[in-house]
Write an enzyme that holds these catalytic residues in place. Structure first.
Site, PDB file in Angstrom:
ATOM      1  N   PRO A 137      90.835  91.760   9.802  1.00 47.17           N
ATOM      2  CA  PRO A 137      90.355  92.787   8.917  1.00 47.17           C
ATOM      3  C   PRO A 137      89.529  91.765   8.150  1.00 47.17           C
ATOM      4  O   PRO A 137      89.558  90.736   7.714  1.00 47.17           O
ATOM      5  CB  PRO A 137      91.580  93.059   8.240  1.00 47.17           C
ATOM      6  CG  PRO A 137      92.648  92.304   8.676  1.00 47.17           C
ATOM      7  CD  PRO A 137      92.363  91.672   9.980  1.00 47.17           C
ATOM      8  N   ASN A 138      88.403  92.560   7.422  1.00 53.55           N
ATOM      9  CA  ASN A 138      87.263  92.108   6.564  1.00 53.55           C
ATOM     10  C   ASN A 138      86.299  91.390   7.129  1.00 53.55           C
ATOM     11  O   ASN A 138      85.455  91.007   6.513  1.00 53.55           O
ATOM     12  CB  ASN A 138      87.973  91.475   5.251  1.00 53.55           C
ATOM     13  CG  ASN A 138      88.985  92.704   4.846  1.00 53.55           C
ATOM     14  OD1 ASN A 138      88.526  93.796   4.493  1.00 53.55           O
ATOM     15  ND2 ASN A 138      90.194  92.209   4.473  1.00 53.55           N
TER      16      ASN A 138
ATOM     17  N   ARG B  55      80.984  88.972   1.979  1.00 54.85           N
ATOM     18  CA  ARG B  55      82.065  88.714   1.212  1.00 54.85           C
ATOM     19  C   ARG B  55      82.508  87.500   0.779  1.00 54.85           C
ATOM     20  O   ARG B  55      82.373  86.435   1.854  1.00 54.85           O
ATOM     21  CB  ARG B  55      83.117  89.260   2.266  1.00 54.85           C
ATOM     22  CG  ARG B  55      84.521  88.787   1.926  1.00 54.85           C
ATOM     23  CD  ARG B  55      85.386  88.974   3.256  1.00 54.85           C
ATOM     24  NE  ARG B  55      86.720  88.875   3.090  1.00 54.85           N
ATOM     25  CZ  ARG B  55      87.489  88.298   3.982  1.00 54.85           C
ATOM     26  NH1 ARG B  55      87.102  87.807   5.080  1.00 54.85           N
ATOM     27  NH2 ARG B  55      88.805  88.076   3.617  1.00 54.85           N
TER      28      ARG B  55
ATOM     29  N   TYR C 247      83.369  81.686   2.388  1.00 59.40           N
ATOM     30  CA  TYR C 247      83.069  82.150   4.094  1.00 59.40           C
ATOM     31  C   TYR C 247      81.717  81.885   4.452  1.00 59.40           C
ATOM     32  O   TYR C 247      81.381  81.823   5.817  1.00 59.40           O
ATOM     33  CB  TYR C 247      83.612  83.460   4.343  1.00 59.40           C
ATOM     34  CG  TYR C 247      85.012  83.815   4.195  1.00 59.40           C
ATOM     35  CD1 TYR C 247      85.921  83.168   4.702  1.00 59.40           C
ATOM     36  CD2 TYR C 247      85.399  84.787   3.103  1.00 59.40           C
ATOM     37  CE1 TYR C 247      87.237  83.279   4.629  1.00 59.40           C
ATOM     38  CE2 TYR C 247      86.587  85.006   2.762  1.00 59.40           C
ATOM     39  CZ  TYR C 247      87.574  84.366   3.367  1.00 59.40           C
ATOM     40  OH  TYR C 247      88.979  84.626   3.333  1.00 59.40           O
TER      41      TYR C 247
ATOM     42  N   ASN D 237      90.560  84.849  15.252  1.00 64.66           N
ATOM     43  CA  ASN D 237      90.636  84.782  13.748  1.00 64.66           C
ATOM     44  C   ASN D 237      91.251  86.102  13.405  1.00 64.66           C
ATOM     45  O   ASN D 237      90.732  86.953  13.011  1.00 64.66           O
ATOM     46  CB  ASN D 237      89.491  84.466  13.230  1.00 64.66           C
ATOM     47  CG  ASN D 237      89.526  84.385  11.838  1.00 64.66           C
ATOM     48  OD1 ASN D 237      90.595  84.616  11.075  1.00 64.66           O
ATOM     49  ND2 ASN D 237      88.283  83.877  10.862  1.00 64.66           N
TER      50      ASN D 237
ATOM     51  N   ALA E  97      93.654  88.063   7.537  1.00 61.51           N
ATOM     52  CA  ALA E  97      94.768  88.211   6.743  1.00 61.51           C
ATOM     53  C   ALA E  97      95.919  88.400   7.432  1.00 61.51           C
ATOM     54  O   ALA E  97      97.190  88.070   6.873  1.00 61.51           O
ATOM     55  CB  ALA E  97      94.528  89.482   5.407  1.00 61.51           C
TER      56      ALA E  97
ATOM     57  N   HIS F  86      98.908  85.928   8.153  1.00 61.18           N
ATOM     58  CA  HIS F  86     100.068  85.567   7.200  1.00 61.18           C
ATOM     59  C   HIS F  86     101.165  86.738   7.206  1.00 61.18           C
ATOM     60  O   HIS F  86     101.936  86.571   6.481  1.00 61.18           O
ATOM     61  CB  HIS F  86      99.379  85.372   5.760  1.00 61.18           C
ATOM     62  CG  HIS F  86      98.025  84.518   5.873  1.00 61.18           C
ATOM     63  ND1 HIS F  86      97.913  83.208   6.400  1.00 61.18           N
ATOM     64  CD2 HIS F  86      96.960  85.044   5.477  1.00 61.18           C
ATOM     65  CE1 HIS F  86      96.896  82.696   6.174  1.00 61.18           C
ATOM     66  NE2 HIS F  86      96.217  83.857   5.721  1.00 61.18           N
TER      67      HIS F  86
ATOM     68  N   ASP G  60     104.084  88.696  18.274  1.00 66.10           N
ATOM     69  CA  ASP G  60     104.880  89.219  19.526  1.00 66.10           C
ATOM     70  C   ASP G  60     103.728  89.491  20.593  1.00 66.10           C
ATOM     71  O   ASP G  60     104.043  89.203  21.839  1.00 66.10           O
ATOM     72  CB  ASP G  60     105.474  90.452  19.113  1.00 66.10           C
ATOM     73  CG  ASP G  60     106.778  90.231  18.208  1.00 66.10           C
ATOM     74  OD1 ASP G  60     107.031  88.916  18.394  1.00 66.10           O
ATOM     75  OD2 ASP G  60     107.433  91.280  17.902  1.00 66.10           O
TER      76      ASP G  60
ATOM     77  N   GLU H  47      93.804  79.575  17.462  1.00 62.26           N
ATOM     78  CA  GLU H  47      93.587  80.370  16.448  1.00 62.26           C
ATOM     79  C   GLU H  47      92.428  79.573  15.390  1.00 62.26           C
ATOM     80  O   GLU H  47      92.480  78.178  15.340  1.00 62.26           O
ATOM     81  CB  GLU H  47      94.668  80.013  15.583  1.00 62.26           C
ATOM     82  CG  GLU H  47      94.862  80.665  14.107  1.00 62.26           C
ATOM     83  CD  GLU H  47      96.286  80.402  13.394  1.00 62.26           C
ATOM     84  OE1 GLU H  47      97.000  79.961  14.048  1.00 62.26           O
ATOM     85  OE2 GLU H  47      96.625  80.719  12.258  1.00 62.26           O
TER      86      GLU H  47
ATOM     87  N   HIS I  72      90.250  79.480  11.605  1.00 59.76           N
ATOM     88  CA  HIS I  72      89.925  80.098  10.294  1.00 59.76           C
ATOM     89  C   HIS I  72      88.706  79.636   9.702  1.00 59.76           C
ATOM     90  O   HIS I  72      88.570  78.389   9.935  1.00 59.76           O
ATOM     91  CB  HIS I  72      90.981  79.710   9.166  1.00 59.76           C
ATOM     92  CG  HIS I  72      92.422  80.439   9.747  1.00 59.76           C
ATOM     93  ND1 HIS I  72      92.379  81.776   9.728  1.00 59.76           N
ATOM     94  CD2 HIS I  72      93.387  79.746  10.487  1.00 59.76           C
ATOM     95  CE1 HIS I  72      93.844  82.099  10.021  1.00 59.76           C
ATOM     96  NE2 HIS I  72      94.346  81.037  10.661  1.00 59.76           N
ATOM     97  N   ILE I  73      87.820  80.250   9.158  1.00 63.66           N
ATOM     98  CA  ILE I  73      86.463  79.747   8.809  1.00 63.66           C
ATOM     99  C   ILE I  73      86.769  78.649   7.595  1.00 63.66           C
ATOM    100  O   ILE I  73      86.137  77.783   7.400  1.00 63.66           O
ATOM    101  CB  ILE I  73      85.817  80.952   8.523  1.00 63.66           C
ATOM    102  CG1 ILE I  73      85.489  81.811   9.340  1.00 63.66           C
ATOM    103  CG2 ILE I  73      84.535  80.720   7.631  1.00 63.66           C
ATOM    104  CD1 ILE I  73      84.894  83.244   9.285  1.00 63.66           C
ATOM    105  N   SER I  74      87.668  79.450   6.752  1.00 68.39           N
ATOM    106  CA  SER I  74      88.098  78.510   5.399  1.00 68.39           C
ATOM    107  C   SER I  74      89.178  77.593   5.623  1.00 68.39           C
ATOM    108  O   SER I  74      89.949  77.702   6.662  1.00 68.39           O
ATOM    109  CB  SER I  74      88.256  79.630   4.219  1.00 68.39           C
ATOM    110  OG  SER I  74      89.476  80.033   4.591  1.00 68.39           O
TER     111      SER I  74
ATOM    112  N   ARG J 160      93.900  76.781   0.122  1.00 66.75           N
ATOM    113  CA  ARG J 160      93.806  77.799  -0.841  1.00 66.75           C
ATOM    114  C   ARG J 160      95.050  78.440  -1.324  1.00 66.75           C
ATOM    115  O   ARG J 160      96.018  77.510  -1.264  1.00 66.75           O
ATOM    116  CB  ARG J 160      93.214  79.036   0.165  1.00 66.75           C
ATOM    117  CG  ARG J 160      91.651  78.704   0.497  1.00 66.75           C
ATOM    118  CD  ARG J 160      90.827  79.639   1.172  1.00 66.75           C
ATOM    119  NE  ARG J 160      90.735  80.921   0.620  1.00 66.75           N
ATOM    120  CZ  ARG J 160      90.359  82.060   0.970  1.00 66.75           C
ATOM    121  NH1 ARG J 160      90.258  81.947   2.323  1.00 66.75           N
ATOM    122  NH2 ARG J 160      90.241  83.072   0.448  1.00 66.75           N
TER     123      ARG J 160
ATOM    124  N   ARG K 207      98.598  81.868   2.061  1.00 65.80           N
ATOM    125  CA  ARG K 207      97.570  81.438   3.265  1.00 65.80           C
ATOM    126  C   ARG K 207      98.270  80.195   4.024  1.00 65.80           C
ATOM    127  O   ARG K 207      97.434  79.920   4.970  1.00 65.80           O
ATOM    128  CB  ARG K 207      96.247  81.255   2.927  1.00 65.80           C
ATOM    129  CG  ARG K 207      95.564  82.403   2.242  1.00 65.80           C
ATOM    130  CD  ARG K 207      93.878  82.328   2.078  1.00 65.80           C
ATOM    131  NE  ARG K 207      93.857  83.258   0.837  1.00 65.80           N
ATOM    132  CZ  ARG K 207      93.422  84.568   1.006  1.00 65.80           C
ATOM    133  NH1 ARG K 207      93.190  85.009   2.271  1.00 65.80           N
ATOM    134  NH2 ARG K 207      92.955  85.140   0.054  1.00 65.80           N
TER     135      ARG K 207
END
Ligand code: DQA
Length: 147
Positions: free
Chosen positions: A11-12, A19, A24, A75, A78, A81, A88, A99, A101-103, A108, A112
Site C-alpha cells: 500500500p501507498n 509521498r 522515499y 516490499n 505497511a 508490520h 502465511d 524483502e 524496504h526503500i527506507s 524509524r 516499523r
C-alpha cells in the site's frame, strides 16, 4: 527452476515519488518498474511487477507465484508490520523470497522495527533506496542460476 520473478509492492507505493520524498526519494514506482525490467533483460528473468493497496490482492499474487515463479521480491510496505495473512501466504511459497524496504525501517518509528514478513524472507534489504529492488533481483537471479 522457473526464471519468472514476482516483484510485489504494498500500500501507498503507488504514490512513490510524491509521498514523503525526503524518506522515499523522487523516483516513481514506474521508474522502479522500468529499472527492474531493464535489469531483468540482462539477467534473463521474466518479471511480473505489481502494486496494490489491498491485502487480498497481494495474497492472490503470492498464490499465483506459488504455481509459477522461481522467486519473489516483495516490499509489503505497511503490511510488513501488520499482516499475518501475507506471512502465511509467503510460508506456502517454496522458493527464495527477498524483502525490500526503500527506507531504513530500523532508524524509524518503533512499530516499523517489527516485520512479520522477515520471519519467512531469506534476505532483507532496507535503507538502500530503490536500488534495493535491483540488488534483490541480482540475488535471486544468482540463486536461480545455481539451482
Ligand atoms: C516501506 C517502509 C514501511 O514501514 C512503510 O509503511 C512503507 C514503505 C519502505 O519501503 O521503506 O510504506 O516498506
Amino acid at each position: 527452476m522457473s526464471r519468472l520473478v514476482f516483484v510485489l509492492n504494498g500500500p501507498n507505493l503507488n504514490l512513490l515519488g510524491k509521498r514523503q520524498p525526503h524518506i522515499y526519494g523522487h523516483e516513481t514506482l514506474a521508474d522502479v518498474e522500468r529499472d527492474c525490467r531493464e535489469l531483468a533483460v540482462e539477467l534473463k528473468l521474466e518479471l511480473r511487477f505489481h502494486q496494490s493497496n489491498r491485502e487480498y490482492e497481494i495474497i492472490d499474487w503470492i498464490h499465483e507465484a506459488r504455481e509459477t515463479a522461481g522467486a519473489i521480491v516483495i516490499n509489503p510496505a505497511a503490511f510488513t508490520h501488520t499482516s499475518v495473512a501475507i506471512l502465511d501466504a509467503l510460508n506456502a511459497f517454496d522458493a527464495p523470497i527477498v524483502e525490500v524496504h526503500i527506507s531504513n525501517v530500523h532508524q524509524r518509528e518503533e512499530f516499523r522495527h517489527r516485520s512479520f514478513v522477515s520471519l519467512r524472507a531469506d534476505g532483507v534489504i532496507a535503507g538502500l533506496g530503490t536500488q534495493g529492488y535491483l540488488l534483490a533481483l541480482r540475488h535471486v537471479a544468482r540463486l536461480i542460476d545455481a539451482a
